[in-house]
Design a protein around this motif. Structure first.
Motif, PDB file in Angstrom:
ATOM      1  N   GLU A 169     -16.848  37.182 -26.219  1.00 37.25           N
ATOM      2  CA  GLU A 169     -17.649  37.720 -25.119  1.00 37.25           C
ATOM      3  C   GLU A 169     -17.797  39.237 -25.266  1.00 37.25           C
ATOM      4  N   THR A 170     -18.929  39.763 -24.836  1.00 38.57           N
ATOM      5  CA  THR A 170     -19.153  41.209 -24.855  1.00 38.57           C
ATOM      6  C   THR A 170     -18.818  41.798 -23.490  1.00 38.57           C
ATOM      7  N   LEU A 171     -17.985  42.827 -23.481  1.00 35.17           N
ATOM      8  CA  LEU A 171     -17.634  43.556 -22.267  1.00 35.17           C
ATOM      9  C   LEU A 171     -18.067  45.009 -22.414  1.00 35.17           C
ATOM     10  N   GLN A 172     -18.392  45.621 -21.292  1.00 33.65           N
ATOM     11  CA  GLN A 172     -18.646  47.055 -21.260  1.00 33.65           C
ATOM     12  C   GLN A 172     -17.363  47.755 -20.812  1.00 33.65           C
ATOM     13  N   VAL A 173     -16.954  48.760 -21.555  1.00 35.16           N
ATOM     14  CA  VAL A 173     -15.750  49.522 -21.220  1.00 35.16           C
ATOM     15  C   VAL A 173     -16.177  50.953 -20.941  1.00 35.16           C
ATOM     16  N   ALA A 174     -15.729  51.509 -19.799  1.00 34.64           N
ATOM     17  CA  ALA A 174     -16.164  52.841 -19.392  1.00 34.64           C
ATOM     18  C   ALA A 174     -14.976  53.688 -18.975  1.00 34.64           C
ATOM     19  N   GLU A 183     -15.523  66.048 -27.276  1.00 39.17           N
ATOM     20  CA  GLU A 183     -15.140  66.753 -26.046  1.00 39.17           C
ATOM     21  C   GLU A 183     -13.748  66.361 -25.578  1.00 39.17           C
ATOM     22  N   TRP A 184     -13.002  67.370 -25.108  1.00 45.11           N
ATOM     23  CA  TRP A 184     -11.725  67.097 -24.464  1.00 45.11           C
ATOM     24  C   TRP A 184     -11.959  66.573 -23.044  1.00 45.11           C
ATOM     25  N   VAL A 185     -12.842  67.234 -22.305  1.00 41.30           N
ATOM     26  CA  VAL A 185     -13.078  66.884 -20.904  1.00 41.30           C
ATOM     27  C   VAL A 185     -14.581  66.698 -20.688  1.00 41.30           C
ATOM     28  N   PRO A 186     -15.106  65.508 -20.876  1.00 40.48           N
ATOM     29  CA  PRO A 186     -16.534  65.301 -20.676  1.00 40.48           C
ATOM     30  C   PRO A 186     -16.918  65.424 -19.205  1.00 40.48           C
ATOM     31  N   ALA A 187     -18.116  65.898 -18.965  1.00 40.98           N
ATOM     32  CA  ALA A 187     -18.579  66.073 -17.586  1.00 40.98           C
ATOM     33  C   ALA A 187     -18.924  64.744 -16.930  1.00 40.98           C
ATOM     34  N   ARG A 188     -19.428  63.795 -17.703  1.00 41.67           N
ATOM     35  CA  ARG A 188     -19.869  62.509 -17.172  1.00 41.67           C
ATOM     36  C   ARG A 188     -19.128  61.378 -17.873  1.00 41.67           C
ATOM     37  N   PRO A 189     -18.967  60.239 -17.202  1.00 39.06           N
ATOM     38  CA  PRO A 189     -18.290  59.103 -17.832  1.00 39.06           C
ATOM     39  C   PRO A 189     -19.130  58.511 -18.956  1.00 39.06           C
ATOM     40  N   ARG A 190     -18.461  57.773 -19.860  1.00 39.14           N
ATOM     41  CA  ARG A 190     -19.111  57.132 -20.995  1.00 39.14           C
ATOM     42  C   ARG A 190     -18.870  55.632 -20.955  1.00 39.14           C
ATOM     43  N   VAL A 191     -19.745  54.884 -21.587  1.00 40.95           N
ATOM     44  CA  VAL A 191     -19.616  53.434 -21.624  1.00 40.95           C
ATOM     45  C   VAL A 191     -19.976  52.944 -23.020  1.00 40.95           C
ATOM     46  N   ALA A 192     -19.274  51.907 -23.470  1.00 42.89           N
ATOM     47  CA  ALA A 192     -19.532  51.329 -24.792  1.00 42.89           C
ATOM     48  C   ALA A 192     -19.308  49.828 -24.739  1.00 42.89           C
ATOM     49  N   SER A 193     -19.938  49.111 -25.647  1.00 37.05           N
ATOM     50  CA  SER A 193     -19.785  47.657 -25.734  1.00 37.05           C
ATOM     51  C   SER A 193     -18.603  47.302 -26.628  1.00 37.05           C
ATOM     52  N   PHE A 194     -17.804  46.341 -26.182  1.00 39.97           N
ATOM     53  CA  PHE A 194     -16.671  45.838 -26.957  1.00 39.97           C
ATOM     54  C   PHE A 194     -16.739  44.319 -26.982  1.00 39.97           C
ATOM     55  N   PRO A 224     -12.592  50.766 -16.186  1.00 35.69           N
ATOM     56  CA  PRO A 224     -12.967  49.357 -16.060  1.00 35.69           C
ATOM     57  C   PRO A 224     -13.561  48.764 -17.327  1.00 35.69           C
ATOM     58  N   ALA A 225     -13.236  47.509 -17.577  1.00 37.77           N
ATOM     59  CA  ALA A 225     -13.915  46.677 -18.571  1.00 37.77           C
ATOM     60  C   ALA A 225     -14.621  45.597 -17.769  1.00 37.77           C
ATOM     61  N   PHE A 226     -15.942  45.530 -17.885  1.00 34.23           N
ATOM     62  CA  PHE A 226     -16.704  44.632 -17.028  1.00 34.23           C
ATOM     63  C   PHE A 226     -17.768  43.886 -17.818  1.00 34.23           C
ATOM     64  N   ARG A 227     -18.061  42.688 -17.334  1.00 30.46           N
ATOM     65  CA  ARG A 227     -19.177  41.926 -17.878  1.00 30.46           C
ATOM     66  C   ARG A 227     -20.386  42.164 -16.972  1.00 30.46           C
ATOM     67  N   VAL A 228     -21.571  42.019 -17.514  1.00 34.56           N
ATOM     68  CA  VAL A 228     -22.792  42.126 -16.726  1.00 34.56           C
ATOM     69  C   VAL A 228     -23.432  40.748 -16.668  1.00 34.56           C
ATOM     70  N   SER A 229     -23.532  40.218 -15.453  1.00 33.51           N
ATOM     71  CA  SER A 229     -24.090  38.880 -15.258  1.00 33.51           C
ATOM     72  C   SER A 229     -25.203  38.959 -14.219  1.00 33.51           C
ATOM     73  N   GLY A 230     -26.399  38.567 -14.617  1.00 35.09           N
ATOM     74  CA  GLY A 230     -27.526  38.633 -13.693  1.00 35.09           C
ATOM     75  C   GLY A 230     -27.816  40.043 -13.235  1.00 35.09           C
ATOM     76  N   GLY A 231     -27.523  40.997 -14.100  1.00 33.43           N
ATOM     77  CA  GLY A 231     -27.762  42.385 -13.758  1.00 33.43           C
ATOM     78  C   GLY A 231     -26.680  43.024 -12.918  1.00 33.43           C
ATOM     79  N   THR A 232     -25.602  42.274 -12.628  1.00 33.04           N
ATOM     80  CA  THR A 232     -24.512  42.774 -11.792  1.00 33.04           C
ATOM     81  C   THR A 232     -23.241  42.911 -12.609  1.00 33.04           C
ATOM     82  N   ALA A 233     -22.576  44.060 -12.450  1.00 34.28           N
ATOM     83  CA  ALA A 233     -21.301  44.281 -13.133  1.00 34.28           C
ATOM     84  C   ALA A 233     -20.190  43.536 -12.410  1.00 34.28           C
ATOM     85  N   GLN A 234     -19.297  42.911 -13.179  1.00 34.21           N
ATOM     86  CA  GLN A 234     -18.141  42.202 -12.630  1.00 34.21           C
ATOM     87  C   GLN A 234     -16.889  42.685 -13.361  1.00 34.21           C
ATOM     88  N   LEU A 235     -15.943  43.224 -12.612  1.00 35.02           N
ATOM     89  CA  LEU A 235     -14.729  43.776 -13.199  1.00 35.02           C
ATOM     90  C   LEU A 235     -13.796  42.658 -13.655  1.00 35.02           C
TER      91      LEU A 235
END
Length: 516
Positions: free
Chosen positions: A139-144, A152-163, A191-202
């Motif tokens: 399964e593919t999860l988004q981790v942010a 960067e040591w301290v990014p201004a905004r959060p990041r997200v990637a697929s795992f 959070p690591a979340f799946r996206v189902s029907g356009g909605t994130a689920q933790l």
């Protein structure tokens, strides 16, 4: 177990935060991925203490989920360090986002997860719902998260990637990225979340990682471990929603009047503070001029005050009565002596009874003692009483409101909650602040279930609207640190008027029980 050799995602150094080492170089998510677009994933939380920062997820307006390594707690449940959280469209460089302090930490004992409470709700910030099924291999999860990136040591905004989920093992999930992206320091609890029907689920939180590709990391191995949370729905609800209380037969309340008569009323709405009563038409006895204390199973304890020349019992005699429907009061035999201290103004409120019929008292040395009646033998388990604690002379009133639960009031009106676990012979809660202003009451009593009644204050009668002495109802939820909704005067719920001419008023302490 965490894969051997992987590093916990300990948080960013406070030195880096204070130094403001932000780079103008466009940043990538985690050690890869993308910057979270403004207006998406507002549930992402950035947590900061004086020594570190990490990540989390908003699961309720007043609660976030994060890693236990991010937010260790004291025995009282407070964060070890002062901690703040930012949610919404957080931007470290501009200060954007909703911010609050974290006041309470609830630890899971079986995995790297804590719930943390905000001191004010993040009203209007969307939360992330919990997934209800476990991650599956492939399964593919988004981790942010808000951790460091490749640059960067301290990014201004959060990041997200697929795992991709490579394995599920009980409470943990192994993940990896096709391009070698890993979670970095500061992503702990993200959070690591799946996206189902356009909605994130933790479904999980970041816990450990090889930190491949992260700034200042030379590790060539890849992959990370997430802690599952998809199966924690019931546990979370028990922490963030007030525990239900059950009062199946209402709460019998006994009132000893100045003329020595004893009256029995039943409050039919103790669970929610409803103004509903069964009224007494006649007293249940006379000569009750001492200290009356209701116990479990209809027991009434009378610290007797000598009434007349024909009265064989001196001041301070302890008598035990039992009330039964249809028969009234029976018994009344002497079961103790020397209790006259609790007939005085100084000590009359320093004695109480819990749902197990333990009589708690503060003695003249400031010790908290208890006496337990043994129904099987018809006598005390220990006639000398047992000492639980010292230093209780600082309180002028104690009220039992459950099994080993005590509310203690200081003369200035500050109220504190205690809980003693008799099975473990240990305090599980001590000196927990539970409010102020309680000096307005001449007497505080309880039917159990963390419900308190206070009499002796002035308010508006719920019956005729007149101003005068009233009886007020309160219910405290220890798990959420909240009181039940109060009336329009913000002084509890007024459920009765009068109640100012009684010597003492007491409720059966086994009337209400927490049912969650």
């Amino acid at each position: 177990m965490h894969p051997r050799g992987r590093t916990r995602l300990t948080a960013l150094s406070v030195t880096l935060l204070a130094g403001g080492l932000l780079t103008a170089t466009p940043a990538e998510a985690l050690s890869g991925g993308t910057v979270v677009p403004v207006g998406t994933h507002p549930f992402l939380a950035r947590i900061a203490t004086p020594t570190k920062a990490c990540s989390g997820a908003l699961v309720d307006p007043s609660w976030i989920l994060t890693s236990a390594t991010c937010l260790p707690a004291t025995d009282s449940g407070a964060p070890v360090e002062a901690a703040t959280v930012a949610v919404g469209d957080v931007d470290v460089s501009t200060g954007a986002g909703f911010t609050a302090k974290l006041t309470k930490v609830v630890r899971r004992t079986d995995r790297d997860v804590v719930l943390a409470k905000l001191d004010k709700p993040a009203t209007g910030v969307p939360q992330i719902p919990l997934g209800t099924t476990a991650p599956q291999a492939g399964e593919t999860l988004q981790v942010a998260g808000f951790g460091r990136t490749t640059t960067e040591w301290v990014p201004a905004r959060p990041r997200v990637a697929s795992f991709t989920v490579s394995g599920v093992n009980g409470s943990t999930v192994s993940v990896s990225s096709a391009n070698g992206t890993d979670a970095c320091k500061g992503d702990a609890g993200g959070p690591a979340f799946r996206v189902s029907g356009g909605t994130a689920q933790l479904v999980a939180l970041s816990s450990t990682s090889w930190q491949h590709g992260c700034l200042d990391v030379t590790e060539t191995r890849q992959g990370g471990t997430e802690t599952r949370v998809d199966d924690l729905g019931d546990w979370i609800r028990k922490q963030i929603v007030p525990t239900p209380v059950s009062c199946p037969a209402g709460a019998p309340i006994w009132a000893a009047r100045a003329d020595g008569s004893l009256w029995r009323y039943v409050h039919l709405g103790p669970a929610d503070g409803a103004v509903s009563w069964t009224q007494a038409s006649a007293p249940d006895g006379s000569g009750w001029t001492g200290r009356v204390l209701a116990g479990k199973d209809g027991v009434i304890w009378d610290i007797h005050r000598h009434n007349s020349a024909g009265d064989p019992y001196p001041d301070g005699t302890l008598k035990r009565w039992v009330y039964s429907t249809g028969s009234g009061l029976g018994g009344g035999g002497q079961v103790g002596s020397g209790w006259d201290r609790y007939l005085t103004n100084e000590y009359k409120n320093r004695i109480t009874v819990d749902e197990k019929n333990r009589i708690f008292m503060i003695d003249d040395q400031g010790r908290l003692k208890y006496y337990l009646w043994d129904d099987a033998t018809g006598w005390w388990v220990n006639g000398a009483g047992d000492v639980l604690d010292t230093g209780w002379s600082r309180f002028d009133s104690i009220t039992a409101a459950g099994d080993g639960v005590l509310y203690a009031r200081k003369p200035g009106g500050e109220l504190f909650r205690f809980k003693y676990d008799f099975a473990a012979s240990a305090w599980t809660q001590r000196d927990k602040p539970a409010g102020a202003g309680w000096q307005m009451f001449s007497e505080i009593f309880s039917p159990g279930g963390d419900i308190l009644y206070g009499r002796g204050s002035t308010g508006t009668s719920p019956f005729d609207g007149q101003t005068g002495p009233v009886l007020r109802w309160y219910r405290y939820s220890d798990n959420t640190d909240t009181w039940a909704p109060s009336g329009p005067d913000q002084m509890g719920v007024t459920i009765g008027s009068g109640w100012n001419t009684e010597i003492h008023v007491t409720a059966a302490p086994d009337s209400c029980r927490l049912s969650g």
